[in-house]
Every structure is written in structure tokens, then in C-alpha cells.
Design a protein around this motif. Structure first.
Motif, PDB file in Angstrom:
ATOM      1  N   CYS A 183      21.131  23.052  14.647  1.00 30.85           N
ATOM      2  CA  CYS A 183      20.405  22.910  15.966  1.00 30.85           C
ATOM      3  C   CYS A 183      19.349  23.762  16.057  1.00 30.85           C
ATOM      4  O   CYS A 183      19.573  25.196  15.712  1.00 30.85           O
ATOM      5  N   ASP A 184      18.123  23.084  16.404  1.00 31.39           N
ATOM      6  CA  ASP A 184      16.717  23.726  16.323  1.00 31.39           C
ATOM      7  C   ASP A 184      16.485  24.944  17.643  1.00 31.39           C
ATOM      8  O   ASP A 184      15.588  25.273  17.540  1.00 31.39           O
ATOM      9  N   SER A 185      17.322  24.667  18.641  1.00 28.75           N
ATOM     10  CA  SER A 185      17.120  25.387  19.890  1.00 28.75           C
ATOM     11  C   SER A 185      18.570  25.398  20.547  1.00 28.75           C
ATOM     12  O   SER A 185      19.582  24.855  20.235  1.00 28.75           O
ATOM     13  N   PHE A 186      18.364  26.308  21.494  1.00 26.14           N
ATOM     14  CA  PHE A 186      19.536  26.568  22.509  1.00 26.14           C
ATOM     15  C   PHE A 186      19.727  24.845  23.334  1.00 26.14           C
ATOM     16  O   PHE A 186      21.128  24.742  23.390  1.00 26.14           O
ATOM     17  N   ARG A 187      19.061  24.449  23.541  1.00 26.35           N
ATOM     18  CA  ARG A 187      18.944  22.995  24.178  1.00 26.35           C
ATOM     19  C   ARG A 187      19.685  22.095  23.226  1.00 26.35           C
ATOM     20  O   ARG A 187      20.691  21.392  23.651  1.00 26.35           O
ATOM     21  N   ALA A 188      19.548  21.965  21.973  1.00 23.72           N
ATOM     22  CA  ALA A 188      20.038  21.117  21.195  1.00 23.72           C
ATOM     23  C   ALA A 188      21.712  21.568  20.836  1.00 23.72           C
ATOM     24  O   ALA A 188      22.416  20.721  20.696  1.00 23.72           O
ATOM     25  N   LEU A 189      21.985  22.839  21.111  1.00 22.38           N
ATOM     26  CA  LEU A 189      23.376  23.229  20.838  1.00 22.38           C
ATOM     27  C   LEU A 189      24.148  22.594  22.253  1.00 22.38           C
ATOM     28  O   LEU A 189      25.358  22.187  22.129  1.00 22.38           O
ATOM     29  N   LYS A 190      23.334  22.805  23.376  1.00 27.20           N
ATOM     30  CA  LYS A 190      23.956  22.362  24.569  1.00 27.20           C
ATOM     31  C   LYS A 190      24.359  20.836  24.334  1.00 27.20           C
ATOM     32  O   LYS A 190      25.455  20.466  24.943  1.00 27.20           O
ATOM     33  N   ARG A 191      23.572  20.046  23.806  1.00 31.71           N
ATOM     34  CA  ARG A 191      23.840  18.648  23.449  1.00 31.71           C
ATOM     35  C   ARG A 191      24.924  18.500  22.675  1.00 31.71           C
ATOM     36  O   ARG A 191      25.768  17.728  22.845  1.00 31.71           O
ATOM     37  N   LEU A 192      24.952  19.417  21.698  1.00 36.48           N
ATOM     38  CA  LEU A 192      26.147  18.997  20.855  1.00 36.48           C
ATOM     39  C   LEU A 192      27.463  19.494  21.198  1.00 36.48           C
ATOM     40  O   LEU A 192      28.478  18.891  21.017  1.00 36.48           O
ATOM     41  N   LEU A 193      27.466  20.614  22.115  1.00 40.06           N
ATOM     42  CA  LEU A 193      28.974  20.913  22.529  1.00 40.06           C
ATOM     43  C   LEU A 193      29.435  20.016  23.910  1.00 40.06           C
ATOM     44  O   LEU A 193      30.498  20.059  24.125  1.00 40.06           O
ATOM     45  N   ARG A 194      28.504  18.889  24.249  1.00 31.89           N
ATOM     46  CA  ARG A 194      29.062  17.856  25.091  1.00 31.89           C
ATOM     47  C   ARG A 194      29.962  16.953  24.270  1.00 31.89           C
ATOM     48  O   ARG A 194      30.816  16.356  24.991  1.00 31.89           O
ATOM     49  N   ARG A 195      29.624  16.754  23.091  1.00 29.66           N
ATOM     50  CA  ARG A 195      30.729  15.747  22.507  1.00 29.66           C
ATOM     51  C   ARG A 195      31.598  16.346  20.996  1.00 29.66           C
ATOM     52  O   ARG A 195      32.341  15.479  20.738  1.00 29.66           O
ATOM     53  N   THR A 196      31.398  17.450  20.941  1.00 31.16           N
ATOM     54  CA  THR A 196      32.302  17.964  19.709  1.00 31.16           C
ATOM     55  C   THR A 196      32.324  19.535  19.973  1.00 31.16           C
ATOM     56  O   THR A 196      31.715  20.218  20.735  1.00 31.16           O
ATOM     57  N   ARG A 197      33.305  20.271  19.296  1.00 36.92           N
ATOM     58  CA  ARG A 197      33.566  21.425  19.269  1.00 36.92           C
ATOM     59  C   ARG A 197      33.452  22.315  17.932  1.00 36.92           C
ATOM     60  O   ARG A 197      34.415  22.214  17.140  1.00 36.92           O
ATOM     61  N   PRO A 198      32.527  22.740  17.888  1.00 38.95           N
ATOM     62  CA  PRO A 198      32.347  23.678  16.332  1.00 38.95           C
ATOM     63  C   PRO A 198      33.376  24.742  16.195  1.00 38.95           C
ATOM     64  O   PRO A 198      33.455  25.484  17.628  1.00 38.95           O
ATOM     65  N   ASN A 199      34.101  25.012  15.409  1.00 42.76           N
ATOM     66  CA  ASN A 199      34.924  26.242  15.144  1.00 42.76           C
ATOM     67  C   ASN A 199      34.170  27.443  14.790  1.00 42.76           C
ATOM     68  O   ASN A 199      34.689  28.623  14.942  1.00 42.76           O
ATOM     69  N   VAL A 200      32.901  27.394  14.420  1.00 44.60           N
ATOM     70  CA  VAL A 200      31.851  28.549  14.198  1.00 44.60           C
ATOM     71  C   VAL A 200      30.647  28.262  14.537  1.00 44.60           C
ATOM     72  O   VAL A 200      29.997  27.191  14.167  1.00 44.60           O
ATOM     73  N   ILE A 201      30.104  29.047  15.357  1.00 41.56           N
ATOM     74  CA  ILE A 201      28.501  29.070  15.913  1.00 41.56           C
ATOM     75  C   ILE A 201      27.834  30.312  14.929  1.00 41.56           C
ATOM     76  O   ILE A 201      28.288  31.294  15.071  1.00 41.56           O
ATOM     77  N   LEU A 202      26.801  30.031  14.112  1.00 35.83           N
ATOM     78  CA  LEU A 202      25.939  30.923  13.507  1.00 35.83           C
ATOM     79  C   LEU A 202      24.612  30.763  14.043  1.00 35.83           C
ATOM     80  O   LEU A 202      23.969  29.737  13.938  1.00 35.83           O
ATOM     81  N   THR A 203      24.390  31.905  14.868  1.00 41.28           N
ATOM     82  CA  THR A 203      23.393  31.752  15.586  1.00 41.28           C
ATOM     83  C   THR A 203      22.238  32.890  15.361  1.00 41.28           C
ATOM     84  O   THR A 203      22.669  34.017  15.363  1.00 41.28           O
ATOM     85  N   ARG A 204      21.077  32.396  15.465  1.00 43.18           N
ATOM     86  CA  ARG A 204      19.748  33.778  15.251  1.00 43.18           C
ATOM     87  C   ARG A 204      19.879  34.306  16.932  1.00 43.18           C
ATOM     88  O   ARG A 204      19.831  33.611  17.880  1.00 43.18           O
ATOM     89  N   HIS A 205      19.326  35.589  16.898  1.00 47.89           N
ATOM     90  CA  HIS A 205      19.325  36.089  18.407  1.00 47.89           C
ATOM     91  C   HIS A 205      18.425  35.552  18.995  1.00 47.89           C
ATOM     92  O   HIS A 205      18.393  35.173  20.205  1.00 47.89           O
ATOM     93  N   LYS A 206      17.131  35.414  18.599  1.00 47.63           N
ATOM     94  CA  LYS A 206      16.137  34.740  19.439  1.00 47.63           C
ATOM     95  C   LYS A 206      15.804  33.432  18.993  1.00 47.63           C
ATOM     96  O   LYS A 206      15.552  33.191  17.923  1.00 47.63           O
ATOM     97  N   LEU A 207      15.496  32.768  19.717  1.00 44.68           N
ATOM     98  CA  LEU A 207      15.450  31.016  19.614  1.00 44.68           C
ATOM     99  C   LEU A 207      14.271  30.766  20.244  1.00 44.68           C
ATOM    100  O   LEU A 207      13.625  31.609  21.153  1.00 44.68           O
ATOM    101  N   GLY A 208      13.744  29.632  19.888  1.00 42.23           N
ATOM    102  CA  GLY A 208      12.377  29.206  20.649  1.00 42.23           C
ATOM    103  C   GLY A 208      12.414  28.816  22.083  1.00 42.23           C
ATOM    104  O   GLY A 208      11.542  29.027  22.939  1.00 42.23           O
ATOM    105  N   ASP A 209      13.732  28.715  22.590  1.00 42.71           N
ATOM    106  CA  ASP A 209      14.092  28.599  23.952  1.00 42.71           C
ATOM    107  C   ASP A 209      15.014  29.302  24.809  1.00 42.71           C
ATOM    108  O   ASP A 209      15.302  28.970  25.667  1.00 42.71           O
TER     109      ASP A 209
END
Length: 236
Positions: A29-55
């Protein structure tokens, strides 16, 4: 599944390669918005995220996980810069981060955490799938994403699941570029390796479907060489 959330393409690619080397399925996921789209249809059991994102920030990611009722199911690893003050770091833990790692991060350490968290069974019941907007105004036509129907000028056509996903991705990012990395990850479920042929075929099919109801889709979609697609809504 592991969701890799970072606005740095090289970093995403490195972590995706780490997952692939262990046979762990992952989505970039290249953005927070992309993660929101992902969570609408699936459930990752681990999220590895950078603190500061583009959005946004990982604060938004952690809040989204909590709001979606996935706090007991999803483990979160937050990566922060070496010079980040202690207060933001502590805030990540307060918001629900399971691990906070400072740069420079070591892949063997991240790999160990990913292996540990993937092996952890979910504590709570499965949360229901979240749906996006039911009907979208797209390129002058009406698209029902759930029913996968396209309507314009009294004509109706059916969309394939991947056509519907492409419409929703472009609609939610209207005016901004949806990168090939995002398109391949979210629609095809695999990493983008430089060959755009699959996405060209999909866009061609979507264009033909829109033409069947009298809509010139390609006037609204720009192909950005070596980058991705951009949807520009038609003038009112």
C-alpha cells in the motif's frame, strides 16, 4: 497476510521481497488511502507501516485498525525515523502499535517479528466486510460497485470483478495518479515487476464495457508512462 504501508517505493519493494523469500503473502500500500481500500475487502493479520506517509501518519493507520474492530486480530509494526522525538514514539504505543522500530531497521529483526505475529492466532471473531459507496458517478455513467453494474442513457452492462475494482480505485483517487504498484497489488494480488500488459488488457476491457453503453471512458483516464493511471472526472 501482511500489509506493507509505505510511500517509499524502494522500501515497499524491499519488505515485499523479504516476505516473498519466506513465502509469506503480502500486499503493498503506497498510502493511507490505499490501506483503507484494502481493509474494505480483506483482513491482514500484520500491518508493517512507516510512521510518516505521503497522505498521513501511522497514527491514522492505527486508528483505522481500531475503528474497524481489528485491534485484537491485526498486529501493527511501526517504523519511525532515527531522530523522531520520544513523544510521537510513545503515542504509537498508546494508539495500539505492538512494536515501534527506529531507523536504521534491520531486516532480520523485522523478519522475526513478522514470523512471530503471523503465527499468532486471532483473539476475536471475524469482523464483517466493510463496503465502499454503493453507487458511483464515473465518467458520466452510474456504477454500482457491489452489484457490478454500469448504467448510462437507459443502457446497462455488467462489470467483471476486476473491472469493478479498477473503477473503484480510480474513483477514490480521482485527480491523483494510481500507481502500477497499487494497481497490481490491489487488483491482481501480486507485485508489479515492470510489465504493464495485464493492466493494459484490463483497461481495454473496461473501455469496451463503457463503450457498450455509449460512454467514452478513455477521455477521462490518462495513462502516465511508467507510472500508472489518473482518472479525471468529466466537467459537470
Amino acid at each position: 497476510m501482511i500489509a506493507i504501508v509505505s510511500s517509499n517505493a524502494r522500501e515497499r519493494s524491499a519488505f515485499a521481497a523479504l516476505c516473498e523469500s519466506h513465502g509469506w503473502p503480502c500486499v503493498e500500500c503506497d498510502s493511507f488511502r490505499a490501506l483503507k481500500r484494502l481493509l474494505r475487502r480483506t483482513r491482514p493479520n500484520v500491518i508493517l507501516t512507516r510512521h510518516k506517509l505521503g497522505d498521513g501518519y501511522s497514527d491514522d493507520v492505527l486508528a483505522l485498525v481500531t475503528e474497524a474492530g481489528r485491534r485484537d486480530f491485526t498486529k501493527a509494526i511501526v517504523l519511525i525515523g532515527a531522530g523522531t522525538p520520544a513523544v510521537p514514539e510513545a503515542r504509537q504505543i498508546a494508539l495500539g502499535a505492538d512494536v515501534v522500530l527506529r531507523d536504521p531497521v534491520r531486516t532480520d529483526v523485522i523478519g522475526a517479528y513478522l514470523a512471530k505475529f503471523r503465527a499468532s492466532p486471532p483473539k476475536g471473531p471475524a469482523s464483517p466486510r466493510q463496503s465502499g459507496p454503493n453507487q458511483l458517478s464515473f465518467a458520466g455513467a452510474t456504477v454500482d460497485v457491489d452489484e457490478r453494474t454500469l448504467r448510462s442513457s437507459g443502457k446497462t452492462a455488467r462489470l467483471t470483478p476486476r473491472e469493478a475494482e479498477l473503477v473503484q480505485l480510480l474513483y477514490e483517487a480521482r485527480g491523483a495518479i494510481v500507481t502500477y504498484e497499487t494497481l497490481y497489488s490491489e487488483i491482481l494480488g501480486r507485485r508489479f515487476r515492470g510489465d504493464t500488459s495485464n493492466m493494459r488488457v484490463l483497461l481495454g476491457k473496461l473501455d469496451a464495457t463503457f463503450r457498450s453503453v455509449g460512454v467514452a471512458l478513455r477521455t477521462c483516464i490518462g495513462v502516465i508512462p511508467k507510472t500508472g493511471y489518473r482518472y479525471t472526472p468529466p466537467a459537470a
